[in-house]
Design a protein around this motif. Structure first.
Motif, PDB file in Angstrom:
ATOM      1  N   GLY A 305       0.823  -1.204   0.000  1.00 26.88           N
ATOM      2  CA  GLY A 305       0.000   0.000   0.000  1.00 26.88           C
ATOM      3  C   GLY A 305       0.858   1.256   0.000  1.00 26.88           C
ATOM      4  N   GLU A 306       0.264   2.362  -0.402  1.00 28.23           N
ATOM      5  CA  GLU A 306       0.912   3.685  -0.339  1.00 28.23           C
ATOM      6  C   GLU A 306       2.265   3.703  -1.057  1.00 28.23           C
ATOM      7  OE1 GLU A 306      -1.944   2.903   2.435  1.00 28.23           O
ATOM      8  OE2 GLU A 306       0.008   2.656   3.352  1.00 28.23           O
ATOM      9  N   GLY A 307       2.327   2.989  -2.166  1.00 31.79           N
ATOM     10  CA  GLY A 307       3.551   3.016  -2.970  1.00 31.79           C
ATOM     11  C   GLY A 307       4.682   2.153  -2.433  1.00 31.79           C
ATOM     12  N   MET A 332       0.503  -6.495   5.259  1.00 38.54           N
ATOM     13  CA  MET A 332      -0.050  -6.261   6.607  1.00 38.54           C
ATOM     14  C   MET A 332       0.473  -4.948   7.181  1.00 38.54           C
ATOM     15  SD  MET A 332      -2.100  -7.425   8.880  1.00 38.54           S
ATOM     16  CE  MET A 332      -2.481  -9.156   8.511  1.00 38.54           C
ATOM     17  N   GLU A 333      -0.257  -4.432   8.141  1.00 35.16           N
ATOM     18  CA  GLU A 333       0.182  -3.237   8.873  1.00 35.16           C
ATOM     19  C   GLU A 333      -0.207  -3.401  10.340  1.00 35.16           C
ATOM     20  OE1 GLU A 333      -0.123   0.610   6.933  1.00 35.16           O
ATOM     21  OE2 GLU A 333      -1.263   1.379   8.621  1.00 35.16           O
ATOM     22  N   ASP A 334       0.722  -3.091  11.239  1.00 48.04           N
ATOM     23  CA  ASP A 334       0.367  -3.020  12.658  1.00 48.04           C
ATOM     24  C   ASP A 334      -0.578  -1.833  12.783  1.00 48.04           C
ATOM     25  OD1 ASP A 334       2.743  -4.702  14.160  1.00 48.04           O
ATOM     26  OD2 ASP A 334       3.474  -3.682  12.372  1.00 48.04           O
ATOM     27  N   SER A 348      -4.132  -4.849  10.321  1.00 43.68           N
ATOM     28  CA  SER A 348      -5.125  -4.677   9.259  1.00 43.68           C
ATOM     29  C   SER A 348      -4.555  -3.696   8.235  1.00 43.68           C
ATOM     30  CB  SER A 348      -6.437  -4.145   9.854  1.00 43.68           C
ATOM     31  OG  SER A 348      -7.456  -4.163   8.879  1.00 43.68           O
ATOM     32  N   HIS A 349      -5.393  -3.266   7.332  1.00 42.34           N
ATOM     33  CA  HIS A 349      -5.038  -2.137   6.471  1.00 42.34           C
ATOM     34  C   HIS A 349      -6.339  -1.483   6.067  1.00 42.34           C
ATOM     35  CE1 HIS A 349      -2.704   0.103   3.334  1.00 42.34           C
ATOM     36  NE2 HIS A 349      -1.904   0.140   4.360  1.00 42.34           N
ATOM     37  N   MET A 350      -6.250  -0.434   5.256  1.00 45.64           N
ATOM     38  CA  MET A 350      -7.494   0.236   4.852  1.00 45.64           C
ATOM     39  C   MET A 350      -8.469  -0.789   4.289  1.00 45.64           C
ATOM     40  SD  MET A 350      -6.045   3.453   2.820  1.00 45.64           S
ATOM     41  CE  MET A 350      -4.898   4.604   3.525  1.00 45.64           C
ATOM     42  N   GLY A 446       9.551  -0.785   9.539  1.00 41.89           N
ATOM     43  CA  GLY A 446       8.421   0.033   9.103  1.00 41.89           C
ATOM     44  C   GLY A 446       7.098  -0.446   9.670  1.00 41.89           C
ATOM     45  N   HIS A 447       6.044   0.244   9.241  1.00 42.55           N
ATOM     46  CA  HIS A 447       4.705  -0.128   9.697  1.00 42.55           C
ATOM     47  C   HIS A 447       4.066  -1.130   8.753  1.00 42.55           C
ATOM     48  CE1 HIS A 447       4.604   3.446   7.152  1.00 42.55           C
ATOM     49  NE2 HIS A 447       3.452   3.001   6.699  1.00 42.55           N
ATOM     50  N   HIS A 448       4.667  -1.346   7.591  1.00 42.79           N
ATOM     51  CA  HIS A 448       4.173  -2.351   6.644  1.00 42.79           C
ATOM     52  C   HIS A 448       5.032  -3.612   6.737  1.00 42.79           C
ATOM     53  CE1 HIS A 448       2.279   0.755   3.659  1.00 42.79           C
ATOM     54  NE2 HIS A 448       1.524   0.557   4.726  1.00 42.79           N
ATOM     55  N   SER A 449       4.415  -4.735   6.503  1.00 42.25           N
ATOM     56  CA  SER A 449       5.186  -5.975   6.518  1.00 42.25           C
ATOM     57  C   SER A 449       4.487  -7.015   5.667  1.00 42.25           C
ATOM     58  CB  SER A 449       5.334  -6.492   7.955  1.00 42.25           C
ATOM     59  OG  SER A 449       4.054  -6.706   8.511  1.00 42.25           O
TER      60      SER A 449
HETATM   61 MN    MN Z   1      -0.342   1.501   5.060  1.00 41.58          MN
END
Ligand code: MN
Length: 501
Positions: A305-307, A332-334, A348-350, A446-449
């Protein structure tokens, strides 16, 4: 079960001419039996073939160059049945570009105590032949997996499979193209990176495409194709009949089918098995794809997500490594914490969580999306499957990369979360949230994984070795002081290893 098609591992046996044709013929027969045994093993996901008994520097170099040039050769398993003087291996190992594993085994498990003689000893020299061989790649600074034990042992075969899966991920990345629709989210740091150094390190290339071109592909999707795709949704997900009767919600669902088919065709045409988009930059599209992205992920595409192209690529690579496994892998995102008796993370994510991790049949729902854009968007909703899991992230430290893993235990949410409109997983990080998040933050994670339940930690370690990147693991035994020291020592090691540029 074999799940990698024609991608094959080659068993190459090292020897020398000293022993004469009779012994060498026996070496070849034994090697063929080992290759056939590994190939038939239920533990191994890739085909294994016997390639050759190599006896000279010329033969060794030749087989290594052949491996480089054969796109179906996914990697080499090297084993010294007898003594194979290791200077013979220098030219071959220097030229070898494919992943390789050193299998330290012996043809027979047990010594024939009553009959053993010098002939037996001369034929079965792995115990010292493999040590002689191993000296050279260590001198050359070559990373490789070393697996020790009898080749019929399940443990040994599982270790070979962990590495084979990592090798498949490495092979995939050499030709992987990641499509970017829109740039990275404005002002976000960790999703940035150097695409040139990423390509040199991991193999994959990252290409930007115009949103207008993607929108054109989506607009070109026919109503008949949309109808057929919506049919598939009814088969795979729980769909409330009222959604299809209401004009607005039906159109939201049909729109996701249009986006799914349009993106699939566009990505297919460009040869991209991973992609990113960004909710800030959707010009020409109807909105942020929800169900469409979830579906593409579940069908094998990597997404970030988000590039976030690094996570998109890693999601695809992890999915290839996990081929044939029942458990899932997702972007995934925390997201949010629960501080309680056991501190927990709600991930979760958006919208974009892959249904391969779902504990139950996902429900297809339409809800108002409120981040960045306000719009009703169809999406799948489900909980992640309880059980051991891990998060993998790849970060760009400016002059090098770091891979970071946190082992997790995904748990059943205590309540229904009836107002949460997104797919999610609830987990307890190992050893606990305090240590996990402290270490993760110190490591710059990061917050993405990539969230996966389908890979062993060993397979991820093997992958990190193949791409020659630092791997920091946060697990049950991690402590903050030791982890921080590990990062400091690693910083010195990796800077020295990279050398002056
Ligand atoms: Mn995100």
């Amino acid at each position: 079960m074999k799940v990698y098609g024609n991608k094959t591992l080659w068993l190459v046996t090292g020897s020398q001419t000293l022993y004469g044709p009779e012994v060498l013929a026996q070496v070849e027969r034994n090697s063929r039996e080992i290759a056939a045994g590994l190939d038939a093993s239920a533990q191994l996901s890739a085909k294994v073939v016997f390639k050759d008994v190599v006896k000279s520097p010329e033969e060794i170099l030749k087989v290594c160059l052949e491996a480089n040039n054969d796109p179906d050769c996914a990697g080499l398993v090297l084993w010294m049945h007898t003594f194979s003087p290791a200077k013979m291996w220098i030219a071959g190992l220097a030229a070898l570009r494919k992943p390789w594993l050193h299998l330290h085994t012996q043809f027979s498990a047990e010594l024939p105590w009553d009959t053993i003689d010098m002939n037996y000893m001369n034929l079965n020299q792995s115990a010292h032949g493999d040590r002689e061989f191993g000296h050279v790649p260590t001198r050359m600074g070559k990373e490789r997996k070393v697996v020790v034990g009898h080749w019929k042992a399940e443990r040994v075969q599982r270790q070979i499979d962990d590495w084979a899966r990592a090798a498949m991920g490495w092979n995939e990345a050499q030709t992987l193209s990641v499509a970017r629709f829109g740039d990275n989210m404005r002002q976000v740091a960790v999703t940035e990176g150097d695409k040139v150094s990423a390509q040199m390190q991991f193999g994959y290339n990252v290409q930007a495409y115009g949103l207008g071109d993607l929108a054109e592909a989506c607009d070109a999707v026919s109503d008949a194709d949309i109808d057929a795709r919506v049919e598939a949704y009814h088969e795979e997900y729980t769909v409330d009949g009222a959604l299809m009767k209401d004009d607005h919600t039906r159109e939201c669902i049909r729109n996701e089918a249009r986006l799914e088919i349009g993106m699939e065709r566009f990505l297919g045409e460009k040869g991209c098995m991973a992609f990113t988009n960004n909710f800030e930059n959707l010009t020409g599209l109807t909105g942020l794809p929800g169900l469409a992205t979830q579906r593409l992920m579940s069908r094998g595409w990597g997404y970030g997500g988000e590039g976030d192209w690094k996570t998109a690529a890693m999601t695809r690579i992890a999915k290839v490594m996990a081929e044939g496994r029942e458990q899932g892998t997702s972007f995934m995102e925390d997201y949010t914490y629960h501080f309680g008796a056991r501190d927990q993370v709600l991930g979760s994510h958006m919208l974009e969580i892959c249904p391969s991790i779902a504990a139950q049949k996902p429900t297809l729902e339409v809800h108002l999306h409120t981040i960045g854009i306000r719009k009703d968007i169809a999406r799948l909703r489900f909980n992640g499957t309880p059980g051991p899991s891990m998060m993998i992230t790849v970060i760009d430290l400016g002059h090098r990369y770091r891979m970071l893993v946190n082992e997790l235990d995904t748990v059943e949410p205590p309540r229904d979360l009836p107002k949460l409109p997104t797919a999610r997983a609830l987990w307890e990080p190992r050893p606990d949230l305090e240590v996990s998040a402290t270490c993760w933050i110190h490591a710059g994670g990061g917050h993405h994984s990539v969230y996966t339940q389908a890979l062993s930690l060993d397979a991820v370690r093997d992958y990190a070795d193949l791409v020659d990147v630092e791997l920091a693991v946060i697990g049950a035994d991690t402590t903050v002081p030791a982890f921080r020291d590990q990062l400091r020592h690693g910083a010195a090691y990796w800077s020295l290893r990279k050398g002056v540029l």
